[in-house]
Design a protein around this motif. Structure first.
Motif, PDB file in Angstrom:
ATOM      1  N   SER A  96       0.829  -1.209   0.000  1.00  0.00           N
ATOM      2  CA  SER A  96       0.000   0.000   0.000  1.00  0.00           C
ATOM      3  C   SER A  96       0.862   1.257   0.000  1.00  0.00           C
ATOM      4  O   SER A  96       0.581   2.225  -0.736  1.00  0.00           O
ATOM      5  CB  SER A  96      -0.927  -0.024   1.221  1.00  0.00           C
ATOM      6  OG  SER A  96      -1.634   1.185   1.339  1.00  0.00           O
ATOM      7  N   GLN A  97       1.908   1.253   0.786  1.00  0.00           N
ATOM      8  CA  GLN A  97       2.802   2.426   0.846  1.00  0.00           C
ATOM      9  C   GLN A  97       3.509   2.648  -0.478  1.00  0.00           C
ATOM     10  O   GLN A  97       3.721   3.791  -0.910  1.00  0.00           O
ATOM     11  CB  GLN A  97       3.808   2.231   1.984  1.00  0.00           C
ATOM     12  CG  GLN A  97       3.165   2.270   3.368  1.00  0.00           C
ATOM     13  CD  GLN A  97       4.086   1.746   4.450  1.00  0.00           C
ATOM     14  OE1 GLN A  97       5.253   1.446   4.200  1.00  0.00           O
ATOM     15  NE2 GLN A  97       3.545   1.636   5.671  1.00  0.00           N
ATOM     16  N   ALA A  98       3.873   1.532  -1.143  1.00  0.00           N
ATOM     17  CA  ALA A  98       4.538   1.678  -2.445  1.00  0.00           C
ATOM     18  C   ALA A  98       3.600   2.309  -3.468  1.00  0.00           C
ATOM     19  O   ALA A  98       4.017   3.144  -4.293  1.00  0.00           O
ATOM     20  CB  ALA A  98       5.015   0.308  -2.925  1.00  0.00           C
ATOM     21  N   PHE A  99       2.311   1.937  -3.427  1.00  0.00           N
ATOM     22  CA  PHE A  99       1.337   2.463  -4.394  1.00  0.00           C
ATOM     23  C   PHE A  99       1.105   3.963  -4.209  1.00  0.00           C
ATOM     24  O   PHE A  99       0.659   4.643  -5.141  1.00  0.00           O
ATOM     25  CB  PHE A  99       0.003   1.731  -4.255  1.00  0.00           C
ATOM     26  CG  PHE A  99      -0.002   0.335  -4.838  1.00  0.00           C
ATOM     27  CD1 PHE A  99       1.127  -0.176  -5.459  1.00  0.00           C
ATOM     28  CD2 PHE A  99      -1.139  -0.461  -4.760  1.00  0.00           C
ATOM     29  CE1 PHE A  99       1.121  -1.462  -5.994  1.00  0.00           C
ATOM     30  CE2 PHE A  99      -1.149  -1.744  -5.298  1.00  0.00           C
ATOM     31  CZ  PHE A  99      -0.018  -2.250  -5.914  1.00  0.00           C
ATOM     32  N   MET A 100       1.408   4.490  -3.058  1.00  0.00           N
ATOM     33  CA  MET A 100       1.183   5.912  -2.793  1.00  0.00           C
ATOM     34  C   MET A 100       2.321   6.796  -3.308  1.00  0.00           C
ATOM     35  O   MET A 100       2.212   8.030  -3.287  1.00  0.00           O
ATOM     36  CB  MET A 100       1.033   6.140  -1.282  1.00  0.00           C
ATOM     37  CG  MET A 100      -0.186   5.500  -0.670  1.00  0.00           C
ATOM     38  SD  MET A 100      -0.250   5.772   1.128  1.00  0.00           S
ATOM     39  CE  MET A 100      -1.686   4.810   1.569  1.00  0.00           C
ATOM     40  N   LEU A 101       3.430   6.209  -3.766  1.00  0.00           N
ATOM     41  CA  LEU A 101       4.610   7.008  -4.111  1.00  0.00           C
ATOM     42  C   LEU A 101       4.477   7.734  -5.445  1.00  0.00           C
ATOM     43  O   LEU A 101       5.261   8.637  -5.743  1.00  0.00           O
ATOM     44  CB  LEU A 101       5.855   6.100  -4.127  1.00  0.00           C
ATOM     45  CG  LEU A 101       6.250   5.514  -2.768  1.00  0.00           C
ATOM     46  CD1 LEU A 101       7.494   4.654  -2.908  1.00  0.00           C
ATOM     47  CD2 LEU A 101       6.479   6.628  -1.748  1.00  0.00           C
ATOM     48  N   ASP A 102       3.516   7.369  -6.287  1.00  0.00           N
ATOM     49  CA  ASP A 102       3.298   8.080  -7.563  1.00  0.00           C
ATOM     50  C   ASP A 102       1.862   8.582  -7.580  1.00  0.00           C
ATOM     51  O   ASP A 102       0.953   7.942  -8.131  1.00  0.00           O
ATOM     52  CB  ASP A 102       3.560   7.133  -8.729  1.00  0.00           C
ATOM     53  CG  ASP A 102       3.695   7.878 -10.062  1.00  0.00           C
ATOM     54  OD1 ASP A 102       3.482   9.117 -10.063  1.00  0.00           O
ATOM     55  OD2 ASP A 102       3.993   7.217 -11.079  1.00  0.00           O
ATOM     56  N   PRO A 103       1.613   9.769  -6.953  1.00  0.00           N
ATOM     57  CA  PRO A 103       0.235  10.240  -6.715  1.00  0.00           C
ATOM     58  C   PRO A 103      -0.662  10.301  -7.939  1.00  0.00           C
ATOM     59  O   PRO A 103      -1.831   9.923  -7.849  1.00  0.00           O
ATOM     60  CB  PRO A 103       0.454  11.636  -6.114  1.00  0.00           C
ATOM     61  CG  PRO A 103       1.816  11.556  -5.497  1.00  0.00           C
ATOM     62  CD  PRO A 103       2.622  10.660  -6.392  1.00  0.00           C
TER      63      PRO A 103
ATOM     64  N   SER B 177      -2.131   6.987  -8.391  1.00  0.00           N
ATOM     65  CA  SER B 177      -2.487   6.304  -7.134  1.00  0.00           C
ATOM     66  C   SER B 177      -3.998   6.326  -6.928  1.00  0.00           C
ATOM     67  O   SER B 177      -4.646   7.363  -7.126  1.00  0.00           O
ATOM     68  CB  SER B 177      -1.795   6.993  -5.953  1.00  0.00           C
ATOM     69  OG  SER B 177      -2.224   6.441  -4.736  1.00  0.00           O
ATOM     70  N   SER B 178      -4.529   5.152  -6.513  1.00  0.00           N
ATOM     71  CA  SER B 178      -5.953   5.046  -6.197  1.00  0.00           C
ATOM     72  C   SER B 178      -6.097   4.961  -4.678  1.00  0.00           C
ATOM     73  O   SER B 178      -5.697   3.968  -4.053  1.00  0.00           O
ATOM     74  CB  SER B 178      -6.551   3.808  -6.862  1.00  0.00           C
ATOM     75  OG  SER B 178      -7.840   3.550  -6.346  1.00  0.00           O
ATOM     76  N   ASP B 179      -6.650   6.023  -4.097  1.00  0.00           N
ATOM     77  CA  ASP B 179      -6.789   6.046  -2.640  1.00  0.00           C
ATOM     78  C   ASP B 179      -7.656   4.896  -2.141  1.00  0.00           C
ATOM     79  O   ASP B 179      -7.387   4.279  -1.100  1.00  0.00           O
ATOM     80  CB  ASP B 179      -7.382   7.379  -2.184  1.00  0.00           C
ATOM     81  CG  ASP B 179      -6.407   8.538  -2.363  1.00  0.00           C
ATOM     82  OD1 ASP B 179      -5.190   8.253  -2.489  1.00  0.00           O
ATOM     83  OD2 ASP B 179      -6.859   9.684  -2.377  1.00  0.00           O
ATOM     84  N   SER B 180      -8.717   4.569  -2.878  1.00  0.00           N
ATOM     85  CA  SER B 180      -9.616   3.492  -2.443  1.00  0.00           C
ATOM     86  C   SER B 180      -8.893   2.156  -2.414  1.00  0.00           C
ATOM     87  O   SER B 180      -9.020   1.374  -1.456  1.00  0.00           O
ATOM     88  CB  SER B 180     -10.829   3.408  -3.383  1.00  0.00           C
ATOM     89  OG  SER B 180     -11.572   4.588  -3.343  1.00  0.00           O
ATOM     90  N   LEU B 181      -8.118   1.878  -3.450  1.00  0.00           N
ATOM     91  CA  LEU B 181      -7.372   0.622  -3.481  1.00  0.00           C
ATOM     92  C   LEU B 181      -6.305   0.593  -2.394  1.00  0.00           C
ATOM     93  O   LEU B 181      -6.137  -0.418  -1.697  1.00  0.00           O
ATOM     94  CB  LEU B 181      -6.734   0.425  -4.855  1.00  0.00           C
ATOM     95  CG  LEU B 181      -5.852  -0.826  -5.000  1.00  0.00           C
ATOM     96  CD1 LEU B 181      -6.679  -2.092  -4.764  1.00  0.00           C
ATOM     97  CD2 LEU B 181      -5.187  -0.862  -6.378  1.00  0.00           C
ATOM     98  N   ASN B 182      -5.599   1.729  -2.255  1.00  0.00           N
ATOM     99  CA  ASN B 182      -4.544   1.785  -1.235  1.00  0.00           C
ATOM    100  C   ASN B 182      -5.121   1.565   0.164  1.00  0.00           C
ATOM    101  O   ASN B 182      -4.549   0.845   0.981  1.00  0.00           O
ATOM    102  CB  ASN B 182      -3.821   3.128  -1.293  1.00  0.00           C
ATOM    103  CG  ASN B 182      -3.039   3.293  -2.588  1.00  0.00           C
ATOM    104  OD1 ASN B 182      -2.791   2.313  -3.304  1.00  0.00           O
ATOM    105  ND2 ASN B 182      -2.666   4.532  -2.901  1.00  0.00           N
ATOM    106  N   ASN B 183      -6.257   2.201   0.419  1.00  0.00           N
ATOM    107  CA  ASN B 183      -6.890   2.042   1.740  1.00  0.00           C
ATOM    108  C   ASN B 183      -7.341   0.604   1.963  1.00  0.00           C
ATOM    109  O   ASN B 183      -7.227   0.068   3.073  1.00  0.00           O
ATOM    110  CB  ASN B 183      -8.080   2.993   1.866  1.00  0.00           C
ATOM    111  CG  ASN B 183      -7.643   4.436   1.970  1.00  0.00           C
ATOM    112  OD1 ASN B 183      -6.513   4.728   2.371  1.00  0.00           O
ATOM    113  ND2 ASN B 183      -8.534   5.358   1.593  1.00  0.00           N
TER     114      ASN B 183
END
Length: 561
Positions: A412-419, A422-428
């Protein structure tokens, strides 16, 4: 100075200061002097820590030969060639507790002097409840006894009549001899003028069984509380014990339970009295240990109240009901002076009139012996597997789920590195999945207290019960042997038929008692193991339902992506 030793019993460690040892395992003891009944040493796997001194024997090498001599570590060596002296049996762990626990004071809060419990002496003149022994015929139809000669004259009288008497067991340490059952079977137990207690054996559909307690009851053990005495020098745990038929609580320490346990062992020769929860070298006031001891005392007390004979014992009633210090001392002394113990306890038994072929009884006892051995092995195996599973729940499983959860969190943290991508719903959702598996790890760590601990408690109780049966069965085997010997002597004209018939009658009493105890064991086993398995499976289902519920909630987070 370190010495070599051999384990004579298996001991399973329960905290980090102790180490496990296996029967026949070679050990190293760092100091031959035990501390509070515990040795510090090293096992064959290189683990160092504490283990009970009563579970091992020190290996000594005689100075004048190359012969290795194993002696009992707590008592030391006899210092003589073993060929001239009978070997002294090792006190088994359930009778010789490895640590004095919080009960090592001088009992001055009970009595003004220590009480010495003596072995039954069949030549005493006082009888039960202070009545003198009486030589006339007894009212008990099952027995006919001759008074035992005074101890000082026993050898000479026996030698003069040895042609017409069944021989005694030369091993005076045999349970058959120590329990007094040999003396009972041979008719050497003098009758009492009055026997104030009586226990009846009835014939049930499956054979002899103890007559039920006409006033059954239960007992609760609650509220373990740390208390002090002598201005804080002594610290101990007190339990609130409440019998259902009075509703009035009494407060008992572990040493009070221990006193009751030893009275029961001393009195009821042919009954399997389960062991008390074991003592512990360290951590006696830790919350987990106190809770574990309470659970096991509850099981122990439940077994006492469910037994038709033990539940009616006067000393047990005194333990449950006496709240006055002065009356406690009087009742304690009265229980310790009870003469209806060991062989004399056999006089209290009222057996059925039905005929039983001794050969059939012997076959039933042999069948039970095989069953008990197999059950003991199986209980030990299940105990080992359940203990390993507890360790995995507390350690391995928890760590594995935490690692899995941390890995999801990392994704999840890796997915947040390219805003922009990045999909907030998926990351959450992925982050929540990580937290879910961390929570599941905690659920695994907590679960043993709801199911496996209770299973291990019940298995421990049955380990203690099963450990008693070899000695109890040995009593019956010894009685059978005396019957066969008496019949042989009768055939050879060395014994009167009446005397041989008396031995056979008294052997019937021993046989009925053992069969009644076997019957009670089977009945209680079915009740206990049904309850144990139902409770375990119920908790397992509830546990996995909690896991499923967490996973289903997490899965729904992905539905709207």
């Amino acid at each position: 100075m370190s010495v070599k030793a051999k384990a004579i019993y298996t001991f399973q460690s329960e905290n980090k200061e102790e180490i496990s040892i296996q029967e026949n395992e070679e050990l190293v003891i760092f100091n031959e002097k035990s501390v509070d009944g515990w040795y510090q040493g090293e096992n064959s796997r290189g683990e160092r820590g504490l283990f009970p001194a009563s579970y091992v024997e020190i290996i000594r090498t005689r100075s004048n030969s190359n012969v290795t001599d194993c002696s009992i570590s707590p008592a030391g060596s006899l210092g003589n060639d073993s060929s001239y002296f009978p070997s002294i049996p090792i006190t088994p762990p359930h009778l010789q507790q490895p640590y004095d626990d919080d009960e090592d004071d001088d009992w001055d809060d009970w009595d003004d002097r220590s009480t010495v419990v003596e072995d039954a002496d069949y030549s005493r003149s006082p009888g039960a409840n202070g009545h003198a022994h009486q030589s006339p015929q007894s009212n008990n139809p099952n027995v006919h006894y001759r008074a035992k000669p005074h101890m000082e004259r026993q050898d000479s009288i026996s030698s003069s009549r040895k042609g017409s008497m069944v021989g005694r067991n030369l091993n005076r340490f045999s349970s058959f001899v120590r329990s007094g059952v040999e003396a009972f079977v041979l008719g050497d137990v003098p009758m009492m003028a009055k026997i104030a207690e009586s226990y009846t054996i009835d014939m049930g559909p499956l054979g002899p069984m103890w007559k039920a307690n006409p006033q059954p009851f239960s007992v609760s053990v609650e509220d373990p509380t740390k208390q002090t005495k002598f201005k804080g020098i002594k610290t101990y745990i007190s339990y609130r014990v409440t019998p259902s038929h009075t509703g009035h609580p009494v407060y008992r320490r572990y040493k009070h339970f221990d006193w009751l346990y030893n009275r029961l062992l001393h009195k009821f020769t042919v009954i399997s009295v389960p062991h008390l929860p074991e003592k512990q070298a360290t951590g006696r006031f830790e919350e987990d240990f106190i809770e574990k001891r309470k659970r096991r005392l509850i099981l122990w007390m439940n077994h006492m109240t469910s037994h038709p004979v033990l539940s009616q014992y006067e000393g047990f009633e005194h333990f449950l009901m006496c709240a006055d210090d002065k009356q406690w001392k009087l009742g304690k002394r009265r229980a310790e002076k009870d003469e209806m113990v060991g062989a004399h306890f056999m006089l209290t038994l009222q057996i059925p009139n039905e005929h039983q072929d001794l050969q059939d009884v012997e076959e039933r006892v042999d069948t039970f012996k095989s069953f008990a051995k197999k059950m003991d092995d199986s209980v030990m195996q299940l105990t080992h597997v359940a203990s390993e599973l507890v360790r995995k729940h507390l350690g391995g499983f928890r760590k594995e789920f935490q690692r899995l959860g941390n890995s999801f969190q990392s994704i999840s943290q890796a997915f947040m590195l390219d805003p922009p991508h990045s999909s907030d719903s998926l990351n959450n959702a992925i982050s929540h999945t990580g937290r879910t598996y961390e929570n599941i790890g905690e659920l695994f760590a907590e679960q043993p207290k709801y199911d496996l601990f209770q299973m291990l408690d019940k298995l421990s109780l049955y380990q203690g019960l099963l450990a008693n049966y070899p000695d109890i069965i040995h009593l019956q085997k010894g009685a059978f042997a005396k019957v066969k010997e008496s019949q042989r002597m009768t055939d050879e004209g060395k014994m009167d038929q009446d005397e041989a018939d008396g031995i056979r009658k008294r052997c019937r009493t021993v046989g009925f008692a053992l069969q009644a105890e076997m019957s009670h064991f089977h009945h209680q086993r079915e009740v206990d193991f049904k309850d144990m398995m139902q409770a375990y499976l119920t908790e397992q289902i509830a546990f996995y339902q909690r896991v499923v519920q967490q996973l289903e909630r997490t899965l729904r987070m992905y539905d709207c992506l």
